[in-house]
Scaffold this active site. Structure first.
Site, PDB file in Angstrom:
ATOM      1  N   SER A 185     -10.668 -28.866  12.831  1.00 40.61           N
ATOM      2  CA  SER A 185     -10.469 -28.568  11.362  1.00 40.61           C
ATOM      3  C   SER A 185      -9.739 -27.243  11.000  1.00 40.61           C
ATOM      4  O   SER A 185     -10.052 -26.575   9.858  1.00 40.61           O
ATOM      5  CB  SER A 185     -11.594 -28.792  10.567  1.00 40.61           C
ATOM      6  OG  SER A 185     -12.222 -30.051  10.517  1.00 40.61           O
ATOM      7  N   ASN A 219      -1.367 -31.130  17.708  1.00 41.60           N
ATOM      8  CA  ASN A 219      -1.455 -32.098  18.355  1.00 41.60           C
ATOM      9  C   ASN A 219      -1.424 -33.220  17.446  1.00 41.60           C
ATOM     10  O   ASN A 219      -2.407 -33.338  16.504  1.00 41.60           O
ATOM     11  CB  ASN A 219      -2.979 -31.837  18.877  1.00 41.60           C
ATOM     12  CG  ASN A 219      -3.283 -33.510  19.579  1.00 41.60           C
ATOM     13  OD1 ASN A 219      -2.414 -34.433  19.606  1.00 41.60           O
ATOM     14  ND2 ASN A 219      -4.405 -33.645  19.843  1.00 41.60           N
ATOM     15  N   TRP A 220      -0.142 -33.898  17.377  1.00 33.43           N
ATOM     16  CA  TRP A 220      -0.070 -34.827  16.369  1.00 33.43           C
ATOM     17  C   TRP A 220      -0.690 -36.166  16.440  1.00 33.43           C
ATOM     18  O   TRP A 220      -0.700 -36.957  15.537  1.00 33.43           O
ATOM     19  CB  TRP A 220       1.441 -35.179  16.159  1.00 33.43           C
ATOM     20  CG  TRP A 220       2.209 -34.001  16.002  1.00 33.43           C
ATOM     21  CD1 TRP A 220       1.818 -32.703  15.594  1.00 33.43           C
ATOM     22  CD2 TRP A 220       3.754 -33.895  15.655  1.00 33.43           C
ATOM     23  NE1 TRP A 220       2.720 -31.953  15.129  1.00 33.43           N
ATOM     24  CE2 TRP A 220       4.168 -32.805  15.377  1.00 33.43           C
ATOM     25  CE3 TRP A 220       4.843 -34.627  15.895  1.00 33.43           C
ATOM     26  CZ2 TRP A 220       5.302 -32.054  15.384  1.00 33.43           C
ATOM     27  CZ3 TRP A 220       6.258 -34.397  15.771  1.00 33.43           C
ATOM     28  CH2 TRP A 220       6.453 -33.050  15.565  1.00 33.43           C
ATOM     29  N   LYS A 221      -1.545 -36.317  17.655  1.00 33.09           N
ATOM     30  CA  LYS A 221      -2.319 -37.565  17.722  1.00 33.09           C
ATOM     31  C   LYS A 221      -1.595 -38.846  17.826  1.00 33.09           C
ATOM     32  O   LYS A 221      -0.219 -38.758  18.083  1.00 33.09           O
ATOM     33  CB  LYS A 221      -3.486 -37.530  17.243  1.00 33.09           C
ATOM     34  CG  LYS A 221      -4.295 -36.153  17.203  1.00 33.09           C
ATOM     35  CD  LYS A 221      -5.710 -36.347  16.493  1.00 33.09           C
ATOM     36  CE  LYS A 221      -6.401 -34.905  17.011  1.00 33.09           C
ATOM     37  NZ  LYS A 221      -7.818 -34.721  16.411  1.00 33.09           N
ATOM     38  N   HIS A 257      -9.014 -34.210  25.977  1.00 33.84           N
ATOM     39  CA  HIS A 257      -9.604 -34.455  24.618  1.00 33.84           C
ATOM     40  C   HIS A 257     -10.331 -35.224  24.202  1.00 33.84           C
ATOM     41  O   HIS A 257     -10.725 -36.123  25.144  1.00 33.84           O
ATOM     42  CB  HIS A 257      -8.148 -34.777  23.914  1.00 33.84           C
ATOM     43  CG  HIS A 257      -8.398 -34.503  22.459  1.00 33.84           C
ATOM     44  ND1 HIS A 257      -9.165 -35.305  21.672  1.00 33.84           N
ATOM     45  CD2 HIS A 257      -7.951 -33.487  21.797  1.00 33.84           C
ATOM     46  CE1 HIS A 257      -9.160 -34.711  20.544  1.00 33.84           C
ATOM     47  NE2 HIS A 257      -8.262 -33.410  20.331  1.00 33.84           N
ATOM     48  N   GLY A 272     -11.509 -33.245  12.954  1.00 33.24           N
ATOM     49  CA  GLY A 272     -11.114 -34.254  11.928  1.00 33.24           C
ATOM     50  C   GLY A 272     -12.084 -34.511  10.857  1.00 33.24           C
ATOM     51  O   GLY A 272     -12.200 -35.480  10.069  1.00 33.24           O
ATOM     52  N   GLU A 276     -13.006 -27.161  21.344  1.00 27.28           N
ATOM     53  CA  GLU A 276     -12.694 -28.142  20.256  1.00 27.28           C
ATOM     54  C   GLU A 276     -14.295 -28.728  20.084  1.00 27.28           C
ATOM     55  O   GLU A 276     -14.492 -29.780  20.756  1.00 27.28           O
ATOM     56  CB  GLU A 276     -11.871 -28.894  20.541  1.00 27.28           C
ATOM     57  CG  GLU A 276     -10.495 -28.632  20.620  1.00 27.28           C
ATOM     58  CD  GLU A 276      -9.150 -29.674  20.502  1.00 27.28           C
ATOM     59  OE1 GLU A 276      -8.403 -29.423  19.480  1.00 27.28           O
ATOM     60  OE2 GLU A 276      -9.653 -30.959  20.711  1.00 27.28           O
ATOM     61  N   GLU A 290     -11.265 -37.084  22.246  1.00 21.50           N
ATOM     62  CA  GLU A 290     -10.945 -38.596  21.747  1.00 21.50           C
ATOM     63  C   GLU A 290     -10.599 -39.531  23.100  1.00 21.50           C
ATOM     64  O   GLU A 290     -11.062 -40.642  23.155  1.00 21.50           O
ATOM     65  CB  GLU A 290      -9.775 -38.646  20.820  1.00 21.50           C
ATOM     66  CG  GLU A 290     -10.063 -38.278  19.409  1.00 21.50           C
ATOM     67  CD  GLU A 290      -9.121 -37.371  18.663  1.00 21.50           C
ATOM     68  OE1 GLU A 290      -7.747 -37.335  18.905  1.00 21.50           O
ATOM     69  OE2 GLU A 290      -9.484 -36.596  17.775  1.00 21.50           O
TER      70      GLU A 290
HETATM   71  P1  13P Z   1      -8.048 -31.554  13.550  1.00 22.96           P
HETATM   72  O1  13P Z   1      -7.321 -30.124  13.467  1.00 22.96           O
HETATM   73  O2  13P Z   1      -7.636 -32.746  12.764  1.00 22.96           O
HETATM   74  O3  13P Z   1      -9.583 -31.425  13.272  1.00 22.96           O
HETATM   75  O4  13P Z   1      -7.980 -31.930  14.983  1.00 22.96           O
HETATM   76  C1  13P Z   1      -8.450 -30.911  16.394  1.00 22.96           C
HETATM   77  C2  13P Z   1      -7.939 -31.604  17.437  1.00 22.96           C
HETATM   78  O5  13P Z   1      -8.547 -32.695  17.950  1.00 22.96           O
HETATM   79  C3  13P Z   1      -6.801 -31.117  17.993  1.00 22.96           C
HETATM   80  O6  13P Z   1      -6.649 -31.363  19.271  1.00 22.96           O
END
Ligand code: 13P
Length: 256
Positions: A214, A9-11, A97, A175, A169, A99
């Protein structure tokens, strides 16, 4: 041994040029390691989806999107529909997600509408669920997970359940560089598997349950070796070709 999906997931990272470079690195890895049994997916930002779709179309690399709207078309400024994504070669769409739940105030009702619309279009939703640190500290983790699953999967049939990917998650692990411990992951994934089986029957045994938060090349072995972990949804480490490919290599140890 089990099914595995390694998803990046490159966000909100990478412009079109950077996305192409990253995908070419992953494709190079997949070429030199052919016969990979793990499925590999990248979810770039919308602006790169079409370009990446063109690059991966004759490969084993799967293309996903990070969000969608549930309506097919119309006056919904700024939104992207499922048929638009399908046209670009997208097979998977991330929804729910944390976020999006926290920054963009998406609730379970909206997430459920998106999930049902994705199924209707025969694409695969990747449904993210997870507790906050406060909820964990208050001992509410399982209640939160059950509540999210109940609401987000409302209206899904027993026949449809194995077309859904669930990603656990924990919000506090995203993150932060602090992943859930092996014990926490075992406990949560066993709980989710049982919940899915209770609700949807034996088909739920083949649902991919991914871990996200993470996940990196350093802890991949510890986490991907867990029985009910069918891969990872990876943020930060998926932006570095070598880290992402190292996680794929680890998944290969445990895939059927
Ligand atoms: P990180 O791997 O940066 O913690 O992010 C996880 C995530 O939100 C994947 O959707």
């Amino acid at each position: 041994m089990k099914n595995m999906l390694i998803a990046g997931n490159w966000k909100m990272n990478t412009n079109v040029f950077e996305s192409q470079k990253l995908v070419e690195y992953i494709l190079g890895f997949m070429k030199t390691n052919d016969n990979l049994k793990s499925r590999v997916l990248v979810c770039p930002p919308f602006t790169s989806v079409y370009a990446i779709g063109q690059i991966v179309k004759n490969s084993e690399l799967l293309l996903g999107a990070q969000n969608c709207y549930f309506e097919e078309k119309g006056a919904f400024t700024g939104e992207i529909s499922i048929p638009m994504l399908e046209y670009c070669g997208v097979s998977h769409i991330i929804i729910g997600h944390s976020e999006r739940r926290s920054y963009f105030k998406e609730d379970d009702e909206l997430i459920n509408k998106k999930l049902l619309a994705i199924l209707e279009h025969h694409l695969t939703p990747i449904l993210c669920i997870g507790e906050t640190l406060d909820e964990r500290n208050q001992g509410k983790t399982f209640d939160v997970l059950k509540n999210q699953l109940d609401k987000d999967l409302s209206g899904v049939s027993k026949e449809q359940i194995d077309r859904i990917v669930v990603a656990y998650e924990p919000v506090w692990a995203i993150g932060t560089g602090i992943s859930a411990t092996r014990e926490q992951v075992v406990e949560a994934h066993n709980f989710l598997r049982q919940l899915l089986i209770d609700k949807f029957g034996e088909n739920a045994n083949s649902v991919y349950i991914l871990y996200g938060g993470s996940l990196s090349e350093k802890n991949a072995d510890e986490i991907l070796s867990i029985e009910n972990v069918n891969g990872g949804l990876i943020g930060g480490a998926s932006l570095k070709g070598d880290s992402f490919c190292s996680i794929i290599q680890t998944a290969e140890k445990y895939v059927v």
